[in-house]
Scaffold this motif. Sequence first.
Motif, PDB file in Angstrom:
ATOM      1  N   ALA A   1      -1.842   2.208  -1.816  1.00 21.58           N
ATOM      2  CA  ALA A   1      -0.812   1.208  -2.128  1.00 21.58           C
ATOM      3  C   ALA A   1       0.524   1.569  -1.500  1.00 21.58           C
ATOM      4  O   ALA A   1       1.377   0.702  -1.296  1.00 21.58           O
ATOM      5  N   ASP A   2       0.706   2.848  -1.171  1.00 20.41           N
ATOM      6  CA  ASP A   2       1.938   3.242  -0.483  1.00 20.41           C
ATOM      7  C   ASP A   2       2.084   2.529   0.861  1.00 20.41           C
ATOM      8  O   ASP A   2       3.185   2.356   1.367  1.00 20.41           O
ATOM      9  N   ARG A   3       0.952   2.160   1.436  1.00 22.07           N
ATOM     10  CA  ARG A   3       1.003   1.439   2.719  1.00 22.07           C
ATOM     11  C   ARG A   3       1.806   0.144   2.569  1.00 22.07           C
ATOM     12  O   ARG A   3       2.492  -0.282   3.497  1.00 22.07           O
ATOM     13  N   ALA A   4       1.638  -0.490   1.420  1.00 22.73           N
ATOM     14  CA  ALA A   4       2.303  -1.778   1.196  1.00 22.73           C
ATOM     15  C   ALA A   4       3.815  -1.629   1.080  1.00 22.73           C
ATOM     16  O   ALA A   4       4.565  -2.572   1.343  1.00 22.73           O
ATOM     17  N   LEU A   5       4.254  -0.443   0.666  1.00 21.88           N
ATOM     18  CA  LEU A   5       5.695  -0.177   0.536  1.00 21.88           C
ATOM     19  C   LEU A   5       6.415  -0.460   1.848  1.00 21.88           C
ATOM     20  O   LEU A   5       7.510  -1.010   1.877  1.00 21.88           O
ATOM     21  N   ALA A   6       5.756  -0.071   2.946  1.00 22.24           N
ATOM     22  CA  ALA A   6       6.378  -0.218   4.261  1.00 22.24           C
ATOM     23  C   ALA A   6       6.649  -1.681   4.593  1.00 22.24           C
ATOM     24  O   ALA A   6       7.505  -1.981   5.410  1.00 22.24           O
ATOM     25  N   TYR A   7       5.907  -2.558   3.967  1.00 28.78           N
ATOM     26  CA  TYR A   7       6.041  -3.987   4.263  1.00 28.78           C
ATOM     27  C   TYR A   7       6.711  -4.740   3.114  1.00 28.78           C
ATOM     28  O   TYR A   7       6.617  -5.965   3.057  1.00 28.78           O
ATOM     29  N   HIS A   8       7.337  -3.996   2.210  1.00 30.53           N
ATOM     30  CA  HIS A   8       8.052  -4.602   1.077  1.00 30.53           C
ATOM     31  C   HIS A   8       7.165  -5.608   0.356  1.00 30.53           C
ATOM     32  O   HIS A   8       7.590  -6.700   0.011  1.00 30.53           O
ATOM     33  N   MET A   9       5.940  -5.207   0.152  1.00 31.49           N
ATOM     34  CA  MET A   9       4.962  -6.102  -0.461  1.00 31.49           C
ATOM     35  C   MET A   9       4.736  -5.667  -1.906  1.00 31.49           C
ATOM     36  O   MET A   9       4.605  -4.467  -2.156  1.00 31.49           O
ATOM     37  N   PRO A  10       4.685  -6.604  -2.858  1.00 39.16           N
ATOM     38  CA  PRO A  10       4.340  -6.196  -4.223  1.00 39.16           C
ATOM     39  C   PRO A  10       2.995  -5.481  -4.207  1.00 39.16           C
ATOM     40  O   PRO A  10       2.070  -5.938  -3.533  1.00 39.16           O
ATOM     41  N   HIS A  11       2.909  -4.354  -4.909  1.00 33.49           N
ATOM     42  CA  HIS A  11       1.666  -3.589  -4.826  1.00 33.49           C
ATOM     43  C   HIS A  11       1.327  -2.966  -6.169  1.00 33.49           C
ATOM     44  O   HIS A  11       2.200  -2.732  -7.009  1.00 33.49           O
ATOM     45  N   TYR A  12       0.051  -2.721  -6.339  1.00 33.30           N
ATOM     46  CA  TYR A  12      -0.472  -2.182  -7.595  1.00 33.30           C
ATOM     47  C   TYR A  12      -1.468  -1.078  -7.270  1.00 33.30           C
ATOM     48  O   TYR A  12      -2.135  -1.141  -6.247  1.00 33.30           O
ATOM     49  N   SER A  13      -1.567  -0.124  -8.154  1.00 31.27           N
ATOM     50  CA  SER A  13      -2.612   0.878  -8.027  1.00 31.27           C
ATOM     51  C   SER A  13      -3.301   0.937  -9.384  1.00 31.27           C
ATOM     52  O   SER A  13      -2.701   1.347 -10.371  1.00 31.27           O
ATOM     53  N   ILE A  14      -4.538   0.462  -9.439  1.00 29.99           N
ATOM     54  CA  ILE A  14      -5.172   0.264 -10.749  1.00 29.99           C
ATOM     55  C   ILE A  14      -6.559   0.910 -10.823  1.00 29.99           C
ATOM     56  O   ILE A  14      -7.129   1.301  -9.799  1.00 29.99           O
ATOM     57  N   ASP A  15      -7.066   0.960 -12.046  1.00 31.48           N
ATOM     58  CA  ASP A  15      -8.426   1.426 -12.297  1.00 31.48           C
ATOM     59  C   ASP A  15      -9.392   0.322 -11.861  1.00 31.48           C
ATOM     60  O   ASP A  15      -9.532  -0.689 -12.543  1.00 31.48           O
ATOM     61  N   GLY A  16     -10.028   0.517 -10.739  1.00 28.25           N
ATOM     62  CA  GLY A  16     -10.922  -0.508 -10.195  1.00 28.25           C
ATOM     63  C   GLY A  16     -12.240  -0.604 -10.929  1.00 28.25           C
ATOM     64  O   GLY A  16     -13.055  -1.477 -10.630  1.00 28.25           O
TER      65      GLY A  16
END
Lengths: 323, 327
Positions: B190-205
């Motif tokens: 989800a850190d990848r999404a940070l670079a694109y200022h994208m809302p992101h989540y890291s969850i229990d899949g």
Amino acid sequence: MRNVFFSEAIRDAIRNEMLNDPRVFCIGEDIGRVGGSFGVTAGLYKEFGEERVRDTPISEQAIVGLSAGAALTGMIPVAEIMYNDFMLCAADQIINQAAKFRYMYGGGMKVPMVVRMAVGGGLQCAAQHSQSLEAFLVHIPGLKVVYPSTPADALGLMISSIRDENPVMFFEHQLLYQVSDNVPDGFEPIPLGIADVKKEGSDITIVATGLCVKKSLDAAELLAKEGINAEVVDPRTLYPLDKETIYRSLAKTRKVVIVTEEVKRGAWSAEMASNIAEDMFESLDKKIVRVGALNTPVPFTVSLEEYVLPQVNNIVDAVKSVF
Amino acid sequence: MEKRELLDLYQTMQTIRKFEFQTSKSFAEEIVQGFVHLYIGEEAIATGVCANLNRDDYITSTHRGHGHIIAKGADLKRMMAELCGRETGYCKGKGGSMHIADTDLGILGANGIVGGGFNLACGAGFSSKMLKTNQVCVCFFGDGATGTGASHEAMNIAKVWKLPVIFVNENNLYADSCRITDGLASESTADRALAYHMPHYSIDGNDVLTVYETAKEAIERARNGEGPSFIECKTYRWRGHFEVEPETYRPPEELKLWKSKEKDPIARFEKYLLENHGVSEEEVKQIKASIDKEVKAAVEFALNSPLPDKSSACTDVYTDIVEEGRA
């Protein structure tokens, strides 16, 4: 009839299709506000707006991959890759994705998209902006490959390419953009897969593509002075290929020279030659001759570039070698 | 959520698992050929995400795609027929496990190229935006795909153009044999999404309800014209990268842990339903039995279907050209 530049002819075709079909849009680097590196899309941004004439980041994979996804879901992209050398950055999107969808997904999909790209050398742009990579894409089942040599052909073939339901790779030689010629009034499509005899002759067939059509016509003029009447045939689309027109010419002249700007190793001209050898061997009086670039990257400085790329005198010499 | 909807989620997860175990069995019996990459252990993700999608919403899938495709509503019979290379399969025997697609259901295809779906998904989102259809596209991908350049070009353009795309990462800790800690420079995908200022989540899949609720939020955002989101779903695959892989790179105790009742997405959800929603053992048993029947029927359908005629190899390359066959 009206007289237009090659680049204008392509633009007119795209504009016509954009006016007639709201699904058609342009996408690529520098194609909007500045009208494209070679000015092909000039004016379209102003006329159709930023939604339909999309400037992109420098992301060839996104340009082609997004186009392929849009084509699957109801749009008709006309993507520009600035130079065919950069197409290699998007090779996965073209070759593994767009070209394969219809087949590998069982025939339920259509991928109506055009990828336009500048091809060839002659402007001292050196090894990464001057290649002729058309054979690379002709090799891929699922793609159609178009390579016009005149404004009129560019106009009619672009209309057909946009209306085609398959991915079409459209090659535009860098040195042709500023060539002007008459084009017919109106917007009549030229079907893909039909060659054109650019000059009739009886003594030898020259099969040539892109800028080499012009060079071959110049060579034919010089040869005429020496009593050799050459016929110049432009296939116009490399796939589908109009073998019939080429073979008809060969049956008449019984000699053939194939002229393209690619390096000769693994070239489309080699494919053409092997087709002729397989199908028309008995009709030939002499060996098949090919003229192409030397097997080197394209060099920068003008004297070296001219030496490496095929020139009119190379074509004249090649023709004379079978007389 | 109503009990009926909860049971639908359960049914989808079980259908995926039972289909996949059957595929494994049929592969061992050499009925299913080629490469198969099974989704067992990751069922909560496809199920929880796709439960939020309309029939005409799009998904792009991966080489490990059976779960996505079942969750989007595909027909098990045509799926199994494709795995067996039959004429009645989704791709008429031309695609196999890695290329199942159904445009009528918005399934833009499983994809044999890791990261292959990213830009395609952007294209589908672009069409939706241009044609004002309000469809969204979910792009499923594994942790390995976050290493591809294609993924970054796509996430960037999706954000710049505010495309209705939801990037759903199934982080199963291994890109083929490469452990995530050896292949990812950041802590979380989800850190990848940070670079694109994208809302992101890291969850229990492996928690289907968490997946469902998170996807709901991201999908609503996309549908409201607010652009893309990124969801990292932490999970684990129970099988190798592909069937009969000589699995040498995962510690056995790790696999044991993820297969335990506490981690298994289906066992967890079943327990939750029994304890909190008045679902009876009998209801669960009936659901399982009906799926067994459906999977069995799919295999029978496949085996009773003809192999494609050889001439069909030359069609569908183009819409308007049939290639030459052998003389």
